[in-house]
Design a protein around this motif. Structure first.
Motif, short mmCIF file in Angstrom:
data_model
loop_
_atom_site.label_atom_id
_atom_site.label_comp_id
_atom_site.label_asym_id
_atom_site.label_seq_id
_atom_site.Cartn_x
_atom_site.Cartn_y
_atom_site.Cartn_z
N ASN A 131 -14.03 -24.98 -16.76
CA ASN A 131 -13.39 -23.82 -16.07
C ASN A 131 -14.34 -23.27 -15.25
OD1 ASN A 131 -11.01 -24.46 -17.01
ND2 ASN A 131 -10.67 -22.89 -18.28
N ALA A 132 -15.46 -22.73 -15.74
CA ALA A 132 -16.52 -21.86 -15.27
C ALA A 132 -17.25 -23.02 -14.02
CB ALA A 132 -17.71 -21.60 -16.22
N LEU A 133 -17.46 -24.17 -14.29
CA LEU A 133 -17.95 -25.05 -13.18
C LEU A 133 -16.88 -25.39 -12.16
CD1 LEU A 133 -20.29 -26.85 -12.43
CD2 LEU A 133 -19.33 -28.73 -13.91
N LEU A 134 -15.95 -25.63 -12.46
CA LEU A 134 -14.73 -25.91 -11.38
C LEU A 134 -14.33 -24.75 -10.69
CD1 LEU A 134 -12.49 -28.58 -13.13
CD2 LEU A 134 -14.40 -28.92 -12.08
N GLY A 135 -14.38 -23.59 -11.43
CA GLY A 135 -13.70 -22.51 -10.76
C GLY A 135 -14.40 -21.24 -10.33
N LEU A 136 -15.65 -21.29 -10.54
CA LEU A 136 -16.62 -19.92 -10.06
C LEU A 136 -16.41 -19.96 -8.63
CD1 LEU A 136 -19.32 -19.78 -12.61
CD2 LEU A 136 -17.82 -17.80 -11.75
N TRP A 137 -16.13 -18.73 -7.99
CA TRP A 137 -15.84 -18.69 -6.44
C TRP A 137 -17.25 -17.95 -6.05
CZ3 TRP A 137 -12.14 -14.53 -4.21
CH2 TRP A 137 -12.03 -14.60 -2.74
N SER A 138 -18.30 -18.84 -5.84
CA SER A 138 -19.33 -18.54 -5.54
C SER A 138 -20.19 -19.37 -4.75
CB SER A 138 -20.32 -18.23 -6.79
OG SER A 138 -21.56 -17.88 -6.51
N PRO A 139 -21.09 -19.19 -3.77
CA PRO A 139 -21.49 -20.22 -2.78
C PRO A 139 -22.70 -20.82 -3.29
CG PRO A 139 -21.98 -17.86 -1.81
CD PRO A 139 -21.16 -17.93 -2.89
N GLU A 140 -23.33 -20.10 -4.43
CA GLU A 140 -24.59 -20.54 -4.87
C GLU A 140 -24.32 -20.65 -6.58
OE1 GLU A 140 -27.98 -18.29 -3.75
OE2 GLU A 140 -28.94 -19.12 -5.34
#
Ligand SMILES: Nc1ncnc2c1ncn2[C@@H]1O[C@H](COP(=O)(O)OP(=O)(O)OP(=O)(O)O)[C@@H](O)[C@H]1O
Ligand SMILES: [Mg+2]
Length: 500
Positions: A131-140
């Motif tokens: 979830n973290a890998l697919l879902g984090l809303w961050s450009p970097e």
């Protein structure tokens, strides 16, 4: 739509990257820092996080989340802390440190760090990394971990349309297998002795301290996080505390000034039985020896076991390319499960959570890069409670509570709390304790208080009316535990043989 088709549609988990539309708004840049233990990968990734205007650190462990929270604040970066059990909001914070299960994926960040990415393949917790890998809303995004999931990460980045760059690190210091230690007389300052049960750890401490009182720090999973931190501090900083005795709780993340790791045992009970350590486990624990640029030593308590350690380390070296983590854990979100439950059972009063979950797992569609995370523990909890006929949402919360299945006391307490919730609509704890209680009992009580706090986060404050009191008492209990660790009576030396 027929009922069956409806169920199949809900259980279609083939495109989990589409569950996170915010993260799909624009491609992200993923930087994967690959290296063995103590190669400086988290350090380097943190440097990027520190430079960002806003950022989030996602930790595999509470202890590590709290260490990074302190580290960032002491370097002048305002950072808040959120785990399942604690929430410390710093006014004006730009950064956040949290456990993998507590990430807010609706928030945007300039930079995110996901630590120990190989855990994505963990049977019980992998889905939180997915979830973290697919879902984090961050450009970097920065990932740190070993090389095993590299191909998987490449494939997932292709699916999400993100850019992936890898950085390889070498160990900052060497690790060498040395002569076995066969007697307590051979111990040296900076030694860390690994045993796989709390009982053995205590016995070792008693025996060593009979000759050298106050010389051991001790760390195992049942100890409160505050106590573990304090024990680590004593070992790292106090001259008189020469040895660290620990279970594999020492294996991940935290930094200790360990010169030599000594395996007192090479077998552990992993819940389903006693088995020999896996090569990767040996490597991870051994890697705790030597920090930054100081070389480390590793050995065992007999020549035979030392050979096993040496062989395991060689094996991990040889299998780096061969052994891979090629699937990421998946677990449906609550709305998917409850929708599925509604379709499955017309009479909502009779919905039993583990039955729903088992049916969901059976009918789930999953792509080849994923696996359905183990439901064993959750179903076990749910089975304990089903006779209470809790509402579905309550069954869900209680079944997902982080419980150590080995503790009968805790399982019983969970049942009691669920019963109170059902009967009275609130969960009260009667709290009285006295200083003469045993360490076992204090540890149990501390775990019970943590469970209370964890559960309370899912309800309105009036449902768990003792929250404030429990938080306060939990601190006192942790202090008592810390004191008890120093006061344990000495026992017969023969005990050590029995302990093995
Ligand atoms: N460039 C550096 N300057 C100063 N200290 C460093 C540097 N790189 C690493 N360290 C220190 O070395 C130790 C190990 O680094 P780090 O924790 O980043 O390793 P890691 O590869 O993430 O290992 P682990 O598997 O334990 O997570 C830490 O104490 C860290 O602060
Ligand atoms: Mg690290």
């Amino acid at each position: 739509m027929s009922r069956l088709r409806g169920l199949k549609k809900i259980a279609d988990l083939r495109s989990p990257h589409e569950w996170f539309p915010l993260a799909r708004i624009s491609p992200r840049k993923i930087n994967y820092h690959i290296g063995p233990t103590n190669s400086g990968k988290t350090y380097s990734a943190l440097e990027h996080l520190k430079k960002a205007k806003t950022g989030i650190y996602c930790s595999p462990l509470r202890l590590l989340a709290s260490e990074i929270f302190e580290k960032l604040n002491s370097s002048g970066i305002k950072c808040s802390l959120i785990t399942g059990e604690e929430k410390t909001i710093i006014p004006g914070a730009t950064h956040m440190s949290c456990t993998m299960e507590s990430i807010n994926l609706d928030e945007s960040y300039d930079c995110a760090l996901i630590d120990e990415i190989q855990m994505i393949g963990d049977q019980d917790r992998g889905s939180s990394w997915t979830n973290a890998l697919l879902g984090l809303w961050s450009p970097e995004i920065h990932l740190t971990g070993d090389k095993r999931p590299l191909r998987l990460i490449k494939n997932l980045a292709k699916i999400t349309g993100d850019e992936l760059q890898t950085f390889e690190y070498n160990r900052l210091s060497h690790l060498e297998v040395c002569e076995p230690v066969t007697s307590i007389k051979d111990l040296k300052e900076g030694d860390c002795i690994i045993a796989f049960s709390r009982k053995t750890c205590h016995k070792l401490k008693k025996i060593i301290e009979r000759k050298d009182p106050g010389s051991c720090a001790i760390i195992y999973g049942n100890l409160p996080i505050e106590t573990r931190k304090e024990q680590a501090r004593k070992f790292n900083e106090e001259k008189s505390v020469k040895y660290l005795i620990s279970t594999d709780a020492v294996g991940m993340g935290l930094n200790y000034n360990i010169s030599r790791v000594i395996f007192f045992d090479i077998k552990k009970n992993d819940g389903s039985g006693i088995r020999k350590l896996r090569p990767w486990e040996v490597k991870q624990i051994s890697g705790r020896a030597g920090r930054f640029e100081k070389n480390g030593l590793v050995t065992a308590w007999s020549l035979e076991d030392a050979k096993f350690i040496s062989q395991s380390l060689i094996e991990t070296q040889l299998s780096i390319e061969r052994e891979t983590v090629n699937r990421a854990g998946l677990f449906p979100i609550y709305s998917q499960i409850s929708e599925y439950a509604e379709q499955l059972t017309q009479n909502s009063k009779d919905i039993v959570y583990h039955k729903v979950l088992q049916s969901f797992e059976k009918s789930a569609f999953i792509e080849k890069f994923y696996f359905f995370q183990s439901i064993d523990e959750v179903c076990y909890n749910s089975e304990l409670l089903w006779h209470l006929h809790l509402d579905f949402e309550d069954q869900y919360v209680f079944s997902h509570s982080p419980l150590r299945l080995t503790s009968k006391y805790l399982t019983r307490s969970l049942g009691e709390m669920a019963k109170n919730l059902k009967r009275k609509g609130e969960v009260k704890l009667i709290m009285e304790f006295d200083n003469t209680w045993s360490l076992d009992h204090l540890e149990n009580l501390h775990a019970l208080f943590e469970l209370y706090i964890w559960l309370s986060k899912n309800y309105e404050p009036q449902v768990f009316p003792n929250y404030n009191d429990v938080c306060y008492q939990k601190k006192i209990i942790a202090e008592l535990i810390e004191k008890k660790l120093d006061e344990l009576p000495y026992e017969d030396a023969d005990e050590i043989r029995k302990a093995r």
